[in-house]
Design a protein around this motif. Structure first.
Motif, PDB file in Angstrom:
ATOM      1  N   HIS A 155      92.277 154.028 106.156  1.00  0.00           N
ATOM      2  CA  HIS A 155      92.938 155.097 105.578  1.00  0.00           C
ATOM      3  C   HIS A 155      94.138 155.900 106.171  1.00  0.00           C
ATOM      4  CE1 HIS A 155      89.729 155.692 102.481  1.00  0.00           C
ATOM      5  NE2 HIS A 155      88.862 155.397 103.611  1.00  0.00           N
ATOM      6  N   ALA A 200      92.006 162.905 110.731  1.00  0.00           N
ATOM      7  CA  ALA A 200      90.790 162.978 110.206  1.00  0.00           C
ATOM      8  C   ALA A 200      89.799 163.479 111.374  1.00  0.00           C
ATOM      9  CB  ALA A 200      90.318 161.267 110.497  1.00  0.00           C
ATOM     10  N   ASN A 241      95.857 165.826 102.773  1.00  0.00           N
ATOM     11  CA  ASN A 241      95.145 164.484 102.546  1.00  0.00           C
ATOM     12  C   ASN A 241      94.294 163.925 103.584  1.00  0.00           C
ATOM     13  OD1 ASN A 241      95.222 162.487 100.557  1.00  0.00           O
ATOM     14  ND2 ASN A 241      96.796 161.051 101.662  1.00  0.00           N
ATOM     15  N   LYS A 274      91.063 163.448 106.124  1.00  0.00           N
ATOM     16  CA  LYS A 274      89.682 162.824 105.809  1.00  0.00           C
ATOM     17  C   LYS A 274      88.788 163.194 106.803  1.00  0.00           C
ATOM     18  CE  LYS A 274      91.733 159.823 102.961  1.00  0.00           C
ATOM     19  NZ  LYS A 274      92.916 160.579 102.793  1.00  0.00           N
ATOM     20  N   THR A 321      87.819 163.378 101.137  1.00  0.00           N
ATOM     21  CA  THR A 321      89.291 163.439 101.426  1.00  0.00           C
ATOM     22  C   THR A 321      89.142 165.137 100.774  1.00  0.00           C
ATOM     23  OG1 THR A 321      91.550 163.080 100.992  1.00  0.00           O
ATOM     24  CG2 THR A 321      90.132 162.982  98.882  1.00  0.00           C
ATOM     25  N   LYS A 322      90.133 165.706 101.662  1.00  0.00           N
ATOM     26  CA  LYS A 322      90.510 167.202 101.229  1.00  0.00           C
ATOM     27  C   LYS A 322      91.122 167.291  99.768  1.00  0.00           C
ATOM     28  CE  LYS A 322      93.008 170.500 103.786  1.00  0.00           C
ATOM     29  NZ  LYS A 322      93.641 170.924 104.942  1.00  0.00           N
TER      30      LYS A 322
END
Ligand code: SAM
Length: 246
Positions: free
Chosen positions: A36, A100, A131, A133, A244-245
């Motif tokens: 990611h 993240a 974006n 995580k 994910t946001k």
């Protein structure tokens, strides 16, 4: 707080190394972070710093967070160059954003109530970049609770400072607070001839989740699941989720 992470933190550290494969655990999370394209990571429930050591040795932009000062004291010894912070995942804030957040080793099990889970996820959302995580694992209630046997005595041993210790645990279903159970444990020193001397007892209530519950709780907190994998660990069938946001 459970004694396992406070007075007995030294025993947690000695004992869990005997059955958690931290290299494997690190590889799992490092692969997901790479997949990611994550540059910075906040680990919540970092405990005594086994993953912290691996992340910082590999030059990750890493910060560890835990509610227990005793666990963090061991983590700081293990990994003096890492950044650590003492905070509660249900209420924390950070002074910067991360790509993240990872919550490892089923630490989310200690957040029993729905409003606290929602609060945890919302606070995670506030410290993530666009974006960002959220990657965490949880115990799968559907496989764990039906097989729980309150009569089963689970034993673990560890050596700390040349002293052998024994922990005897029982898991007792306690559905009063949801998909939860009580973890009763007793700790002993054990002499070479098998003599036991009691040093502490401990009680914690923990929570397992159904995947659909996690999906809903994440959705209510502004996250969407983009990856999910089932992993069998030393004691529990665990689901690892990447969200994910949105
Ligand atoms: C099962 S241990 C995992 C520790 C470490 N990740 C490991 O793999 O050895 C759970 C950790 O979560 C921490 N913890 C429990 N509740 C917490 C909370 N509300 N906020 C932050 N950390 C918490 C405990 O102090 C403990 O270090």
């Amino acid at each position: 707080m459970t004694k396992l992470y406070s007075d007995l933190a030294y025993l947690y550290d000695a004992m869990y190394q005997t059955f958690i494969d931290y290299d494997k655990e690190f590889d799992l999370y490092a692969d997901l972070l790479k997949q990611h394209r994550v540059a910075s990571v906040l680990e919540i429930g970092c405990g005594s710093g086994h993953l912290a050591k691996r992340f910082t040795d590999r030059q990750y932009d890493y910060r560890g967070m835990d509610i227990s000062t005793q666990m963090l004291a061991i983590a700081r010894q293990r990994c003096p160059t890492a950044q650590f912070e003492c905070a509660d995942m249900r209420t924390f804030t950070t002074d910067r954003l991360f790509d993240a957040v990872i919550i490892t080793a089923r630490s989310i099990s200690y957040v029993v109530h729905n409003q606290d889970i929602l609060s945890t996820f919302r606070h995670v959302g506030q410290c993530l970049s666009n974006n960002g995580k959220l990657i965490f694992d949880f115990i799968d209630a559907g496989s764990f609770l039906p097989d729980m046997d309150p009569e089963l005595l689970i034993e673990h041993r560890a050596v700390h400072d040349r002293q052998q210790y024994l922990r005897q645990s029982r898991y007792v279903p306690n559905l009063a607070t949801g998909l939860t159970w009580d973890w009763h444990s007793a700790f002993f020193t054990e002499s070479p001839d098998g003599q036991l001397e009691s040093i502490a007892t401990d009680l914690a209530t923990l929570r397992a989740f159904l995947p659909a519950e996690i999906r809903l709780l994440l959705q209510l907190s502004g996250f969407q699941i983009i990856d999910e994998q089932v992993i069998d660990t030393y004691a529990f069938r665990t689901v690892v989720v990447v969200a994910t946001k949105v």
